[in-house]
Design a protein around this motif. Sequence first.
Motif, short mmCIF file in Angstrom:
data_model
loop_
_atom_site.label_atom_id
_atom_site.label_comp_id
_atom_site.label_asym_id
_atom_site.label_seq_id
_atom_site.Cartn_x
_atom_site.Cartn_y
_atom_site.Cartn_z
N UNK A 1 0.83 -1.20 0.00
CA UNK A 1 0.00 0.00 0.00
C UNK A 1 0.87 1.25 0.00
N UNK A 2 0.31 2.34 -0.51
CA UNK A 2 0.99 3.63 -0.46
C UNK A 2 0.64 4.33 0.85
N UNK A 3 1.33 5.41 1.14
CA UNK A 3 1.03 6.20 2.32
C UNK A 3 -0.42 6.66 2.29
N UNK A 4 -0.89 7.12 1.14
CA UNK A 4 -2.27 7.61 1.02
C UNK A 4 -3.28 6.50 1.31
N UNK A 5 -2.99 5.31 0.86
CA UNK A 5 -3.90 4.19 1.10
C UNK A 5 -3.92 3.81 2.59
N UNK A 6 -2.78 3.86 3.26
CA UNK A 6 -2.75 3.60 4.70
C UNK A 6 -3.53 4.70 5.44
N UNK A 7 -3.40 5.93 4.99
CA UNK A 7 -4.17 7.03 5.59
C UNK A 7 -5.67 6.80 5.41
N UNK A 8 -6.06 6.23 4.26
CA UNK A 8 -7.47 5.90 4.05
C UNK A 8 -7.94 4.85 5.05
N UNK A 9 -7.11 3.85 5.31
CA UNK A 9 -7.48 2.81 6.29
C UNK A 9 -7.68 3.43 7.67
N UNK A 10 -6.79 4.35 8.05
CA UNK A 10 -6.92 5.02 9.34
C UNK A 10 -8.21 5.85 9.39
N UNK A 11 -8.55 6.47 8.27
CA UNK A 11 -9.79 7.26 8.22
C UNK A 11 -11.03 6.37 8.34
N UNK A 12 -10.98 5.19 7.74
CA UNK A 12 -12.09 4.24 7.87
C UNK A 12 -12.32 3.90 9.34
N UNK A 13 -11.24 3.65 10.05
CA UNK A 13 -11.33 3.33 11.48
C UNK A 13 -11.87 4.52 12.25
N UNK A 14 -11.28 5.69 12.04
CA UNK A 14 -11.60 6.87 12.84
C UNK A 14 -12.95 7.51 12.50
N UNK A 15 -13.28 7.60 11.23
CA UNK A 15 -14.51 8.29 10.81
C UNK A 15 -15.71 7.35 10.73
N UNK A 16 -15.47 6.09 10.32
CA UNK A 16 -16.58 5.17 10.11
C UNK A 16 -16.71 4.13 11.23
N UNK A 17 -15.75 4.10 12.13
CA UNK A 17 -15.75 3.17 13.27
C UNK A 17 -15.81 1.71 12.81
N UNK A 18 -15.06 1.41 11.74
CA UNK A 18 -14.96 0.05 11.21
C UNK A 18 -13.55 -0.46 11.49
N UNK A 19 -13.42 -1.61 12.15
CA UNK A 19 -12.07 -2.14 12.39
C UNK A 19 -11.41 -2.57 11.08
N UNK A 20 -10.10 -2.31 11.01
CA UNK A 20 -9.30 -2.69 9.85
C UNK A 20 -8.12 -3.53 10.35
N UNK A 21 -7.96 -4.70 9.73
CA UNK A 21 -6.83 -5.57 10.06
C UNK A 21 -6.01 -5.73 8.79
#
Length: 192
Positions: free
Chosen positions: A88-108
């Motif tokens: 993944x790129x930095x931007x894609x990892x930032x998207x994963x963090x946003x999914x966790x923080x904004x949507x409250x969905x766990x990401x593994x």
Amino acid sequence: MAQLYFRYGTMNSGKSIDVLKVAHNYEEQGKKVLLFTPVVNNRDGVGKVASRIGMQKEGIVVDEQMDMVQLAAAEKPNCILVDEAQFLSKQQVLQLAEIVDALNIPVIAYGLRADFVGDLFEGSYHLMALADKIEEIKTVCWFCDKKATMNMRCKDGIPVFEGEQIQIGGNESYIPVCRKCYSVKRKQSRQQ
């Protein structure tokens, strides 16, 4: 509260089988999972998440244009799983963090920590920096009984220590080794 997990291990440590197991556990309970895999991961075909023991599942191909946040918001899964997250790129990892923080969905996210010369991959670097939890998936060194921490690239069974960072391959190209055995093999290659 949802969290971002980074589960890393060497080649052949069972990362992909763990991804498939977690996906199965959610789905068996009637829960929805989004399974992502980077476009560069084509060892078993683009979009396939496959384990060396033969299990596989179709995944959603992640490329630079994909908006994972938008897809997660529309699909509302119970969990997001990512195989080969080191790509993944930095931007894609930032998207994963946003999914966790904004949507409250766990990401593994599962992936290698470092490449065949010991350098961090871009995705791994940013997951190490941003993950709420970092967990190691362990395996044993190919040459001794110590814990493997390095990925040794081989060509025709001979260790190589130069080349492009990304070379997709399996057991024919990589073996898990401990740092000591890696160092010994590297010194031997310099003396030849």
